[in-house]
Design an enzyme around this catalytic site. Structure first.
Site, mmCIF file in Angstrom:
data_model
loop_
_atom_site.group_PDB
_atom_site.id
_atom_site.type_symbol
_atom_site.label_atom_id
_atom_site.label_comp_id
_atom_site.label_asym_id
_atom_site.label_seq_id
_atom_site.Cartn_x
_atom_site.Cartn_y
_atom_site.Cartn_z
ATOM 1 N N LYS A 64 0.938 -1.469 0.067
ATOM 2 C CA LYS A 64 -0.373 -0.495 0.405
ATOM 3 C C LYS A 64 1.438 1.101 0.034
ATOM 4 C CE LYS A 64 -3.589 1.980 2.630
ATOM 5 N NZ LYS A 64 -4.914 1.708 3.779
ATOM 6 N N SER A 139 -9.677 1.558 2.837
ATOM 7 C CA SER A 139 -8.998 2.477 2.059
ATOM 8 C C SER A 139 -7.976 1.788 0.881
ATOM 9 C CB SER A 139 -8.231 3.431 2.767
ATOM 10 O OG SER A 139 -7.140 3.102 3.151
ATOM 11 N N SER A 163 -9.904 -0.366 7.031
ATOM 12 C CA SER A 163 -9.111 -0.272 5.903
ATOM 13 C C SER A 163 -8.407 -1.996 5.106
ATOM 14 C CB SER A 163 -8.253 0.509 5.423
ATOM 15 O OG SER A 163 -9.151 1.963 5.323
HETATM 16 N N1 GLN Z 1 -13.091 3.455 6.136
HETATM 17 C C1 GLN Z 1 -12.336 4.269 7.837
HETATM 18 C C2 GLN Z 1 -11.872 6.416 7.469
HETATM 19 O O1 GLN Z 1 -12.559 6.904 6.895
HETATM 20 C C3 GLN Z 1 -11.327 3.809 7.694
HETATM 21 C C4 GLN Z 1 -9.884 3.629 7.396
HETATM 22 C C5 GLN Z 1 -9.112 3.148 7.719
HETATM 23 O O2 GLN Z 1 -9.134 2.162 7.976
HETATM 24 N N2 GLN Z 1 -7.780 3.765 7.274
HETATM 25 O O3 GLN Z 1 -11.297 6.295 8.279
#
Ligand code: GLN
Length: 474
Positions: A64, A139, A163
């Site tokens: 990532k 994400s 994410s």
């Molecule tokens: N979707 C969640 C957020 O927007 C989690 C994101 C993540 O785990 N980085 O914060």
């Protein structure tokens, strides 16, 4: 070659019957043909090594793009870091290299890991390999899509509130967030430091276990990193041996839960029961506070962590007459809307007069949630739920409504607040053929029990090493 598992690749490379360069070339060819449509990768640099030894000998791994890789672009899918090349590698990247992996490339993500669909990436759109009209989740959408599409058998992601697990669920792969502190965060560009955790994507439980064992190492450069209490397994057992599974009523009796998703998840739980697990209903009454608590703690930490992107250090900058204008213009120009929203929310909950009402209170609720989990794990070994309330949604469906997007994570967020390990396991599809993920959570340091459960699920789900082959592909 794109259907080989990491375990098979490493075995063949070590035995001298598979050349890591040939494998890399074959996968790159597949990526060139298909990634124009899918959009998993942001960068595909020349590999720095082709190793024939090590636990991950010759295994291509995608990373990532919020994980630093020395001298390679590390953008967080943000305009702010579009030209940033870190002068050092994250500990996990060094561990991959030391174990013989081939670093394949950097994957797309929501900007600074804020989002659940990869739509907030400022650099590229990523599509779901099972249905190109759908998001891959987020994400870590690029890593999930890369593994699902057969671009690589395993990948790294980060999980602050879901994410890894939510995109894994959307893309039909395993997504595993280890116990907080199991894997070093050194070199992970921070979002919410008390929640962030690096973890793994794989198409098989054995591969997830293999990668986890490589990256769960102590690291003096991250004071929170201590995997010493985790009993890592060289080989996963194929039975759950009387594991007690709890089903929280709060996770199943909710309006937002899609009926097909619920039924696929319940069927999977039944299958686990048929294989020796016991199942009981439990209550976790503080779960309803998880999303609001997360959006106070995570934004507060983000507002502090992202203060370093100010135009004065290592990022982009705009022309300005004085330093204050330089900072505010740089941040205005190079951060996207969602990132700005989070920074402002976080600054607000930390500001004088609101700190006690929001931030300090959220920390107390976080403690209550963690305690409730600890109590529950006195009675059960695993807690089951859907990973996400729906299967992969269409582009634009939630992008204009932040609250709807935030609710994509109702099932995943509490594990980060409590610091416990959690996994998403593909266990079926909806009527449209989109994958459904089963989430299992366990107590701190019981990471191996989740990987074992994933292995048991492979027996009945038909989702071991399944690749999303596009039209015309073998
Ligand atoms: N979707 C969640 C957020 O927007 C989690 C994101 C993540 O785990 N980085 O914060």
């Amino acid at each position: 070659m794109h259907t080989l598992t990491a375990t098979e690749i490493a075995d063949r490379v070590r035995a001298g019957v598979l050349n890591p360069r040939d494998l890399h070339a074959a996968l790159l060819d597949r990526i060139r043909r298909r990634d124009a449509d899918i959009g998993a990768f942001l960068q595909l640099p020349e590999p720095t090594q082709f190793s024939t030894g090590g636990v991950l000998a010759g295994v291509p791994v995608a990373v990532k793009d919020n994980i630093c890789w020395q001298d390679q672009p590390t953008t967080c899918a943000s305009k702010m870091l579009e030209h940033f090349r870190p002068p050092y590698s994250a500990t996990v990247v060094e561990l991959l290299q030391a174990s013989g992996a081939t670093l394949l490339g950097k994957t797309n993500m929501d900007e600074f890991a804020m989002g659940s669909s990869t739509e907030t990436s400022a650099l590229r759109r990523t599509r779901n390999p099972w249905d190109l009209t759908r998001v891959p989740g987020g994400s870590s959408g690029g890593s999930a899509a890369a593994v699902a599409a057969g671009f690589c058998p395993i990948a790294l992601g980060s999980d602050t509130g879901g994410s890894i697990r939510q995109p894994a669920s959307c893309c039909g792969v395993i997504g595993f967030k280890p116990t907080y502190g199991a894997v070093s965060r050194y070199g992970l560009i921070a979002f919410g430091s008390s929640l962030d955790q690096i973890g793994v994507f794989a198409r098989s439980a054995d591969d997830a276990n293999l990668l986890f064992n490589v990256i769960a190492q102590p690291d003096p450069r991250d004071a929170t990193c201590d995997p010493s209490a985790i009993a890592k397994l060289d080989a996963l057992p194929d039975n759950l041996a009387g594991a007690r599974i709890g089903l929280p009523a709060e996770y199943f009796d909710t309006d937002g839960l899609n009926a097909e998703v619920k039924s696929v998840v319940m069927t999977a739980v039944e299958q686990l029961r048929a294989r020796g697990a016991t199942v009981k209903n439990i209550r976790l009454k503080n779960l309803k506070y998880a999303v609001p608590t997360y959006y106070i703690v995570a934004t507060a930490e983000a507002s502090s962590n992202l203060a370093r992107f100010d135009g004065a250090h290592f990022t982009e900058r705009t022309a300005a007459d004085d330093i204050a204008a330089l900072m505010s213009r740089t941040r205005d120009q190079f951060f996207g809307e969602e990132v700005k929203r989070r920074i402002m929310l976080g600054t607000y909950v930390l500001s004088a007069g609101y700190y006690d009402a929001y931030y300090a209170r959220a920390l107390k609720v976080r403690t209550l949630i963690a305690r409730e989990f600890a109590d529950a794990f006195a009675e059960v070994d695993l807690i089951a739920s859907p990973t996400a309330p729906t299967t992969a949604f269409a582009f634009g469906e939630r992008a204009s409504d932040p609250l709807a997007m935030y609710l994509s994570d109702i099932y995943t967020i509490s594990a980060n607040l409590a610091g416990i390990p959690a996994i998403s396991i593909p266990v079926g599809t909806d009527a449209g053929g989109l994958p459904v993920g089963l989430q299992l959570m366990a107590k701190r340091n019981a990471d191996s029990s989740l990987l074992t459960a994933a292995k048991v699920c492979e027996e009945f789900s038909g989702w071991r090493n399944r690749v999303a082959d596009g039209a015309g592909e073998q």
